[in-house]
Design a protein around this motif. Structure first.
Motif, PDB file in Angstrom:
ATOM      1  N   HIS A   9       0.834  -1.209   0.000  1.00 47.90           N
ATOM      2  CA  HIS A   9       0.000   0.000   0.000  1.00 47.90           C
ATOM      3  C   HIS A   9       0.868   1.259   0.000  1.00 47.90           C
ATOM      4  CE1 HIS A   9      -3.395   2.609   0.822  1.00 47.90           C
ATOM      5  NE2 HIS A   9      -2.704   3.128   1.832  1.00 47.90           N
ATOM      6  N   ILE A  10       1.863   1.302   0.850  1.00 52.99           N
ATOM      7  CA  ILE A  10       2.754   2.466   0.931  1.00 52.99           C
ATOM      8  C   ILE A  10       3.518   2.646  -0.377  1.00 52.99           C
ATOM      9  CG2 ILE A  10       4.817   3.396   2.078  1.00 52.99           C
ATOM     10  CD1 ILE A  10       3.718   2.039   4.674  1.00 52.99           C
TER      11      ILE A  10
ATOM     12  N   GLY B 130       2.606   1.711  -3.322  1.00 59.35           N
ATOM     13  CA  GLY B 130       1.642   2.197  -4.305  1.00 59.35           C
ATOM     14  C   GLY B 130       1.385   3.684  -4.159  1.00 59.35           C
ATOM     15  N   GLN B 131       1.283   4.163  -2.923  1.00 59.95           N
ATOM     16  CA  GLN B 131       1.091   5.600  -2.682  1.00 59.95           C
ATOM     17  C   GLN B 131       2.273   6.411  -3.184  1.00 59.95           C
ATOM     18  OE1 GLN B 131       0.342   5.645   1.598  1.00 59.95           O
ATOM     19  NE2 GLN B 131      -1.808   6.153   1.198  1.00 59.95           N
ATOM     20  N   LYS B 132       3.447   5.799  -3.209  1.00 58.51           N
ATOM     21  CA  LYS B 132       4.653   6.483  -3.670  1.00 58.51           C
ATOM     22  C   LYS B 132       4.888   6.266  -5.169  1.00 58.51           C
ATOM     23  CE  LYS B 132       6.846   6.376   0.846  1.00 58.51           C
ATOM     24  NZ  LYS B 132       7.039   7.787   1.083  1.00 58.51           N
ATOM     25  N   GLY B 133       3.907   5.665  -5.853  1.00 63.12           N
ATOM     26  CA  GLY B 133       3.998   5.469  -7.295  1.00 63.12           C
ATOM     27  C   GLY B 133       4.827   4.278  -7.729  1.00 63.12           C
ATOM     28  N   LEU B 134       5.053   3.333  -6.827  1.00 61.67           N
ATOM     29  CA  LEU B 134       5.832   2.143  -7.154  1.00 61.67           C
ATOM     30  C   LEU B 134       4.927   0.915  -7.214  1.00 61.67           C
ATOM     31  CD1 LEU B 134       8.825   2.887  -4.837  1.00 61.67           C
ATOM     32  CD2 LEU B 134       8.908   2.784  -7.320  1.00 61.67           C
ATOM     33  N   PRO B 135       4.583   0.473  -8.405  1.00 65.05           N
ATOM     34  CA  PRO B 135       3.736  -0.711  -8.519  1.00 65.05           C
ATOM     35  C   PRO B 135       4.479  -1.964  -8.084  1.00 65.05           C
ATOM     36  CG  PRO B 135       4.530  -0.063 -10.672  1.00 65.05           C
ATOM     37  CD  PRO B 135       5.000   0.993  -9.700  1.00 65.05           C
ATOM     38  N   CYS B 136       3.751  -2.892  -7.494  1.00 63.97           N
ATOM     39  CA  CYS B 136       4.323  -4.169  -7.078  1.00 63.97           C
ATOM     40  C   CYS B 136       3.702  -5.285  -7.911  1.00 63.97           C
ATOM     41  CB  CYS B 136       4.020  -4.441  -5.600  1.00 63.97           C
ATOM     42  SG  CYS B 136       4.877  -3.345  -4.471  1.00 63.97           S
ATOM     43  N   GLU B 137       4.469  -6.346  -8.061  1.00 64.03           N
ATOM     44  CA  GLU B 137       3.920  -7.537  -8.686  1.00 64.03           C
ATOM     45  C   GLU B 137       2.874  -8.143  -7.761  1.00 64.03           C
ATOM     46  OE1 GLU B 137       7.142 -10.215  -9.509  1.00 64.03           O
ATOM     47  OE2 GLU B 137       8.029  -8.881 -11.013  1.00 64.03           O
ATOM     48  N   GLU B 138       2.132  -9.076  -8.270  1.00 65.56           N
ATOM     49  CA  GLU B 138       1.150  -9.793  -7.450  1.00 65.56           C
ATOM     50  C   GLU B 138       1.876 -10.503  -6.310  1.00 65.56           C
ATOM     51  OE1 GLU B 138      -1.843 -13.504  -8.192  1.00 65.56           O
ATOM     52  OE2 GLU B 138      -1.777 -11.934  -9.730  1.00 65.56           O
ATOM     53  N   ILE B 139       1.282 -10.483  -5.120  1.00 63.29           N
ATOM     54  CA  ILE B 139       1.878 -11.149  -3.962  1.00 63.29           C
ATOM     55  C   ILE B 139       1.880 -12.656  -4.222  1.00 63.29           C
ATOM     56  CG2 ILE B 139       1.565 -11.705  -1.515  1.00 63.29           C
ATOM     57  CD1 ILE B 139       0.534  -8.836  -1.135  1.00 63.29           C
ATOM     58  N   ARG B 140       3.035 -13.255  -3.946  1.00 62.11           N
ATOM     59  CA  ARG B 140       3.196 -14.706  -4.108  1.00 62.11           C
ATOM     60  C   ARG B 140       3.532 -15.323  -2.756  1.00 62.11           C
ATOM     61  NH1 ARG B 140       7.686 -15.005  -8.605  1.00 62.11           N
ATOM     62  NH2 ARG B 140       8.028 -12.791  -8.228  1.00 62.11           N
ATOM     63  N   VAL B 141       3.502 -16.652  -2.705  1.00 62.04           N
ATOM     64  CA  VAL B 141       3.848 -17.388  -1.494  1.00 62.04           C
ATOM     65  C   VAL B 141       5.017 -18.309  -1.821  1.00 62.04           C
ATOM     66  CG1 VAL B 141       3.041 -19.043   0.245  1.00 62.04           C
ATOM     67  CG2 VAL B 141       1.481 -17.290  -0.630  1.00 62.04           C
ATOM     68  N   ASP B 142       6.084 -18.210  -1.018  1.00 61.15           N
ATOM     69  CA  ASP B 142       7.257 -19.072  -1.189  1.00 61.15           C
ATOM     70  C   ASP B 142       6.833 -20.508  -0.923  1.00 61.15           C
ATOM     71  OD1 ASP B 142       9.642 -20.633  -0.303  1.00 61.15           O
ATOM     72  OD2 ASP B 142      10.684 -18.718  -0.587  1.00 61.15           O
ATOM     73  N   GLU B 143       7.053 -21.377  -1.883  1.00 59.75           N
ATOM     74  CA  GLU B 143       6.583 -22.755  -1.771  1.00 59.75           C
ATOM     75  C   GLU B 143       7.272 -23.550  -0.667  1.00 59.75           C
ATOM     76  OE1 GLU B 143       7.896 -25.455  -5.061  1.00 59.75           O
ATOM     77  OE2 GLU B 143       8.778 -23.593  -5.847  1.00 59.75           O
ATOM     78  N   PHE B 144       8.446 -23.111  -0.233  1.00 60.51           N
ATOM     79  CA  PHE B 144       9.174 -23.845   0.792  1.00 60.51           C
ATOM     80  C   PHE B 144       8.952 -23.283   2.189  1.00 60.51           C
ATOM     81  CE2 PHE B 144      11.575 -24.289  -3.184  1.00 60.51           C
ATOM     82  CZ  PHE B 144      11.419 -25.657  -3.368  1.00 60.51           C
ATOM     83  N   THR B 145       8.911 -21.950   2.315  1.00 60.49           N
ATOM     84  CA  THR B 145       8.762 -21.336   3.638  1.00 60.49           C
ATOM     85  C   THR B 145       7.319 -20.950   3.937  1.00 60.49           C
ATOM     86  OG1 THR B 145       9.103 -19.079   2.836  1.00 60.49           O
ATOM     87  CG2 THR B 145      11.079 -20.351   3.474  1.00 60.49           C
ATOM     88  N   GLU B 146       6.503 -20.916   2.902  1.00 61.01           N
ATOM     89  CA  GLU B 146       5.098 -20.495   2.993  1.00 61.01           C
ATOM     90  C   GLU B 146       4.965 -19.033   3.421  1.00 61.01           C
ATOM     91  OE1 GLU B 146       2.847 -23.375   5.245  1.00 61.01           O
ATOM     92  OE2 GLU B 146       3.385 -24.980   3.865  1.00 61.01           O
ATOM     93  N   LYS B 147       6.011 -18.242   3.196  1.00 58.08           N
ATOM     94  CA  LYS B 147       5.992 -16.810   3.487  1.00 58.08           C
ATOM     95  C   LYS B 147       5.604 -16.040   2.225  1.00 58.08           C
ATOM     96  CE  LYS B 147       7.671 -17.220   7.674  1.00 58.08           C
ATOM     97  NZ  LYS B 147       7.011 -16.796   8.879  1.00 58.08           N
TER      98      LYS B 147
END
Length: 132
Positions: free
Chosen positions: A94-95, A97-114
């Protein structure tokens, strides 16, 4: 006889930028690194900016008059990305995005589940945010 180098930690990461002022603003004002020292090296027509986070020296930011562009993203040989640990990934996205920096879609690490996501610095160096 000791067989391993007795490393005690990572000292710093060096980044060469194409536009010093823009990269300085990104790493200090957006990511929150603090300036330790800033030096102009006349003989090289180059700035060197030493940056810390929470009092620990982490990054060197360099400028040079001519720098080749990164070959590809993110699979060029060499540094793949910088990763920063965050406590709340949704808030970070969110922050950013407010600063004009788009992020990729959030993913989940398949090994750590983070959860993690990527954005880029001004020179398109991939920056990862990894949720604790």
């Amino acid at each position: 006889m000791q067989t391993k180098i007795p490393l005690i930690g990572i000292h710093h990461i060096a980044i060469i930028c194409s536009n010093y002022a823009i990269s300085k603003q990104f790493y200090t004002e957006i990511l929150g690194f603090e300036i330790i020292r800033e030096v102009y090296r006349k003989e090289r027509d180059s700035y060197k900016l030493d940056l810390s986070f929470q009092g620990i020296y982490y990054l060197e930011l360099f400028s040079f008059s001519e720098t080749p562009a990164r070959l590809s993203r993110p699979e060029a040989c060499g540094l793949r990305h910088l990763a920063f640990e965050v406590s709340n990934l949704d808030e970070t996205v969110h922050i950013l995005g407010q600063k004009g920096l788009p992020c990729e879609e959030i993913r989940v690490d398949e090994f750590t589940e983070k959860r993690f996501t990527f954005t880029s610095d001004p020179d398109h160096l991939p920056i990862e945010f990894y949720e604790r």
